[in-house]
Write an enzyme that holds these catalytic residues in place. Structure first.
Site, PDB file in Angstrom:
ATOM      1  CG  ASN A   9      -1.704   1.254   1.397  1.00  0.00           C
ATOM      2  OD1 ASN A   9      -1.804   2.062   0.452  1.00  0.00           O
ATOM      3  ND2 ASN A   9      -2.292   1.452   2.565  1.00  0.00           N
ATOM      4  CD1 TRP A  10       3.678   1.151  -2.714  1.00  0.00           C
ATOM      5  CD2 TRP A  10       3.817   2.340  -4.605  1.00  0.00           C
ATOM      6  NE1 TRP A  10       4.560   0.518  -3.546  1.00  0.00           N
ATOM      7  CE2 TRP A  10       4.656   1.234  -4.720  1.00  0.00           C
ATOM      8  CE3 TRP A  10       3.734   3.233  -5.672  1.00  0.00           C
ATOM      9  CZ2 TRP A  10       5.427   0.987  -5.855  1.00  0.00           C
ATOM     10  CZ3 TRP A  10       4.490   2.986  -6.802  1.00  0.00           C
ATOM     11  CH2 TRP A  10       5.331   1.875  -6.893  1.00  0.00           C
ATOM     12  CG  HIS A  95      -5.807   1.922   5.144  1.00  0.00           C
ATOM     13  ND1 HIS A  95      -5.364   2.930   5.956  1.00  0.00           N
ATOM     14  CD2 HIS A  95      -4.777   1.038   5.036  1.00  0.00           C
ATOM     15  CE1 HIS A  95      -4.111   2.670   6.319  1.00  0.00           C
ATOM     16  NE2 HIS A  95      -3.731   1.530   5.779  1.00  0.00           N
ATOM     17  CD  GLU A 165      -3.309  -2.562   7.493  1.00  0.00           C
ATOM     18  OE1 GLU A 165      -2.168  -2.728   7.077  1.00  0.00           O
ATOM     19  OE2 GLU A 165      -3.974  -1.556   7.221  1.00  0.00           O
ATOM     20  N   GLY A 234       3.002  -1.235   4.265  1.00  0.00           N
ATOM     21  CA  GLY A 234       2.973   0.189   3.928  1.00  0.00           C
ATOM     22  C   GLY A 234       4.353   0.681   3.549  1.00  0.00           C
TER      23      GLY A 234
HETATM   24  C1  PEP Z   1      -0.740   0.396   6.357  1.00  0.00           C
HETATM   25  O1  PEP Z   1      -0.996   1.576   6.553  1.00  0.00           O
HETATM   26  O2  PEP Z   1      -1.555  -0.338   5.749  1.00  0.00           O
HETATM   27  C2  PEP Z   1       0.527  -0.149   6.826  1.00  0.00           C
HETATM   28  C3  PEP Z   1       0.575  -1.419   7.069  1.00  0.00           C
HETATM   29  O3  PEP Z   1       1.555   0.738   6.988  1.00  0.00           O
HETATM   30  P1  PEP Z   1       3.011   0.419   7.596  1.00  0.00           P
HETATM   31  O4  PEP Z   1       3.486  -0.890   7.029  1.00  0.00           O
HETATM   32  O5  PEP Z   1       3.852   1.578   7.162  1.00  0.00           O
HETATM   33  O6  PEP Z   1       2.837   0.363   9.082  1.00  0.00           O
END
Ligand code: PEP
Length: 254
Positions: A9-10, A95, A165, A234
């Site tokens: 996920n950019w 999200h 998440e 992310g």
């Molecule tokens: C996200 O926001 O979906 C995520 C997993 O971000 P990060 O890996 O940077 O914690």
């Protein structure tokens, strides 16, 4: 072992198409040697068509959101059909960053139904803002799942992926680190809730990914000890090197 699914996920990065192309071309070099790992990149939608190109390859693409209507007076929105036209096959919905800007369960549910109807695979994100020792946070997960999945046609359930998440473990401002055991416990709970919403057999087959500061150092522990079906990544997905290491780890699992 079933194929692991690794999704990048950019978010709203990078700021130039040139940089986006460079990252994708680096990632594709790693993907070329993979046999057992599904790789999905979700860049800003404006880059999708250019990054996907004419011939779909082994690196799959998705978006970070989509609207529920097919067309019409919906300024600034993109419909699932339009998204499919770019060659995208996946969409992340629900999200925490979108929930934080006001997206509620009913809206997420509409988006999921519309995206599935258009043939997109949906990566539904769920996760609590705070973890309490008494397990009250599980009620939050249960409500998020129930609201998002109301009246999902059973025939479309094979287009569903869940990303667990915990919000407190996401991003550079994370206040804690999830453990593989914590993930496993919550994934079992998620499957239990799913089996009340969709049929039990289908609930067993929905992939449940982990997301929240996943990187090359912790990927193996979530995938093996945690039993995650994949990762939603992310920050580490914006580096071809870091993301490539995660992909090689997923691929190397027996
Ligand atoms: C996200 O926001 O979906 C995520 C997993 O971000 P990060 O890996 O940077 O914690």
């Amino acid at each position: 072992m079933t194929k692991k699914i690794i999704i990048g996920n950019w978010k709203m990065n990078p700021v130039s198409r040139r940089e986006a192309r460079e990252i994708v071309s680096g990632i594709k070099k790693t993907v070329a040697s993979l046999r057992k790992t599904t790789v999905v990149l979700c860049p800003p939608v404006i880059y999708l068509e250019n990054l996907i190109g004419k011939k779909p390859g082994k690196t799959l693409f998705g978006a970070q959101d989509v609207y529920w209507e097919e067309k019409g007076a919906h300024t600034g929105n993109i419909s699932p059909i339009m998204l499919k036209e770019t060659g995208a096959l996946y969409v992340i919905l629900g999200h925490s960053e979108r929930r934080a800007s006001g997206e509620v369960g009913e809206i997420i549910n509409r988006k999921i139904k519309a995206a599935m109807k258009a043939g997109l695979k949906v990566v539904l994100c769920v996760g609590e803002k705070d973890r309490d020792a008494h397990g009250h946070y599980l009620k939050v997960l249960e409500a998020q799942l129930k609201e998002a999945l109301i009246k999902i046609p059973p025939r479309l359930v094979d287009q569903l992926i869940i990303a667990y998440e915990p919000v407190w473990a996401i991003g550079k401002d994370a206040t804690g680190v999830e453990t593989p055991e914590g993930f496993m416990h919550n994934a079992i709970f998620i499957r239990k809730v799913l089996s009340k919403i969709i049929n039990k057999k289908q609930a067993m087959t929905v992939p449940i990914l982990y997301g929240g500061s996943a990187d090359a150092k912790n990927a193996e522990s979530f995938l093996v000890a945690g039993g995650a079906d994949g990762l939603l990544v992310g920050r580490a997905s914006l580096s071809a090197k870091d993301f490539g290491e995660i992909l090689k780890i997923a691929e190397s699992l027996k």
